[in-house]
Design a protein around this motif. Structure first.
Motif, PDB file in Angstrom:
ATOM      1  N   GLN A 196     -28.115  32.648  81.999  1.00 51.32           N
ATOM      2  CA  GLN A 196     -28.184  32.633  80.535  1.00 51.32           C
ATOM      3  C   GLN A 196     -28.164  31.190  80.036  1.00 51.32           C
ATOM      4  N   ILE A 197     -29.275  30.504  80.213  1.00 46.98           N
ATOM      5  CA  ILE A 197     -29.303  29.070  79.937  1.00 46.98           C
ATOM      6  C   ILE A 197     -29.268  28.755  78.446  1.00 46.98           C
ATOM      7  N   ASN A 198     -29.448  29.781  77.591  1.00 44.51           N
ATOM      8  CA  ASN A 198     -29.364  29.536  76.149  1.00 44.51           C
ATOM      9  C   ASN A 198     -27.952  29.753  75.610  1.00 44.51           C
ATOM     10  N   ALA A 199     -26.990  30.027  76.490  1.00 47.55           N
ATOM     11  CA  ALA A 199     -25.601  30.150  76.057  1.00 47.55           C
ATOM     12  C   ALA A 199     -25.026  28.759  75.777  1.00 47.55           C
ATOM     13  N   ALA A 200     -23.955  28.714  75.029  1.00 46.72           N
ATOM     14  CA  ALA A 200     -23.363  27.442  74.604  1.00 46.72           C
ATOM     15  C   ALA A 200     -23.009  26.562  75.806  1.00 46.72           C
ATOM     16  N   SER A 256     -21.664  31.466  78.802  1.00 48.93           N
ATOM     17  CA  SER A 256     -21.249  30.069  78.683  1.00 48.93           C
ATOM     18  C   SER A 256     -20.081  29.804  79.633  1.00 48.93           C
ATOM     19  N   GLN A 302     -21.854  34.592  74.893  1.00 50.37           N
ATOM     20  CA  GLN A 302     -22.886  33.703  74.378  1.00 50.37           C
ATOM     21  C   GLN A 302     -22.307  32.346  73.970  1.00 50.37           C
ATOM     22  N   ASP A 303     -21.068  32.354  73.474  1.00 50.74           N
ATOM     23  CA  ASP A 303     -20.494  31.134  72.909  1.00 50.74           C
ATOM     24  C   ASP A 303     -19.264  30.614  73.640  1.00 50.74           C
ATOM     25  N   CYS A 318     -23.308  35.463  83.914  1.00 51.46           N
ATOM     26  CA  CYS A 318     -23.989  35.227  82.645  1.00 51.46           C
ATOM     27  C   CYS A 318     -23.081  34.396  81.737  1.00 51.46           C
TER      28      CYS A 318
END
Length: 337
Positions: free
Chosen positions: A331-335, A311, A271-272, A309
């Motif tokens: 995963q466009i909401n990843a950092a 960042s 995610q980050d 998936c």
């Protein structure tokens, strides 16, 4: 302009009159079976059980009618066996934990554990240990890690290469029939021939195998990309050698009927951040991706597709250098994405 021409032009970085659309051609561009049913209802289509085209994620099939209404520009070709090692054939009704009646393959055989979760069996064989579990309130399966004890000095590349082999005549005949079915289509053909994903963490635990050997624990595999790089390189080197030979044999029967090859779905992002730094990617993965991509680009008209998936912005330059034509960063909401 046909769907095939639209995607071909887009992949040549030429202006098109609309954005190409792909839903359902691959396991990373699919939609959950529950949502597919809701889409059918929304568009006023016949109410009928939706086929589960990919049981690991419980993805639903887009039939021709729904694909036409949604303006889908692709058609997918997938291996005979799914993620649990059995073919999508001889469909039967199945009531999901969320109350939806769907169609699943004959060997989609489950039991329940003491917590009410569904257990799935590799090759549909209940005599083998279950390889996946769907928690009671979930909508898809999670892999059950079945790591056998091992001694460090006894680890060999061969154990993690058990599922990778040269394509058989039976498998070639399967692909020949699949290609014949889509002959003359005006849609872009996206094929997943299998065997080309390097260290895909969905595949490393081998939910399709009854008794996998080697490094199958997810944590152990990620540790191996740092601690056992020589072993990982040996696995990737042999896997790539087999993959290129198989691509040669498939190209001999498929020719230019294929537009895009889904080459690899290995996730490199969290995610980050990333699972590895750029230098590690370029040292450990890039040379083998490049060998596959180079052969494809030098010998076919196919374009190659990479999913990840997370960042992965710092790695995009390296994906390009590895030769990939398409990146699927869902995963466009990843950092940074």
């Amino acid at each position: 302009m046909t769907s095939k021409e639209l995607i071909q032009q887009a992949l040549l970085h030429r202006e098109t009159n609309q954005i190409p659309v792909d839903f359902g051609a691959t396991s990373v561009t699919g939609i959950h079976v529950k949502v597919v049913e809701q889409l059918r209802t929304y568009f006023g289509l016949e109410k009928k059980p939706v086929k589960v085209s990919e049981p690991y994620q419980m993805l639903g099939e887009f039939d021709e009618e729904l694909a036409r209404i949604m303006g889908i520009d692709t058609v997918g070709l997938t291996p005979r066996n799914n993620m649990f090692g059995f073919p999508n054939e001889n469909w039967k009704e199945f009531l999901t934990p969320w109350g939806q009646i769907v169609l699943v393959p004959e060997k989609f055989i489950t039991t329940s554990d003491q917590d009410g979760a569904l257990l799935m069996y590799p090759e549909g064989d209940r005599n083998a240990p279950p390889s996946a579990r769907m928690p009671r309130d979930s909508f898809f399966f999670d892999t059950i890690v079945r790591q056998e004890p091992f001694r460090e000095e006894e680890l060999t590349p061969e154990a993690n290469l058990e599922e990778f082999g040269f394509i058989t005549n039976e498998e070639l005949n399967y692909w020949k029939k699949q290609i014949e079915k889509i002959a003359g289509t005006d849609k872009a053909v996206v094929a997943n021939f299998g065997g080309t994903a390097l260290g895909d963490i969905a595949l490393v635990p081998a939910p399709f195998m009854k008794y996998p050997k080697g490094i199958r624990d997810i944590t152990e595999w990620y540790m191996s990309t740092i601690m056992r790089q020589d072993l990982v390189r040996a696995i990737f080197d042999r896997q790539t050698e087999i993959a290129v030979e198989n691509l040669k044999r498939i190209h001999a029967i498929a020719g230019n009927a294929i537009d895009v090859v889904f080459l690899c779905g290995t996730d490199f992002g969290t995610q980050d951040s990333q699972f590895c730094d750029v230098d590690t990617f370029r040292s450990l993965w890039l040379p083998y991706y490049k060998r596959m991509n180079d052969w494809i680009h030098q010998n076919t008209r196919w374009k190659t597709f990479k999913h990840s998936c997370g960042s992965v912005r710092p790695l995009i330059r390296s994906f390009i250098d590895a030769g990939f034509d398409i990146l699927n960063p869902v995963q466009i909401n990843a950092a940074g994405m």
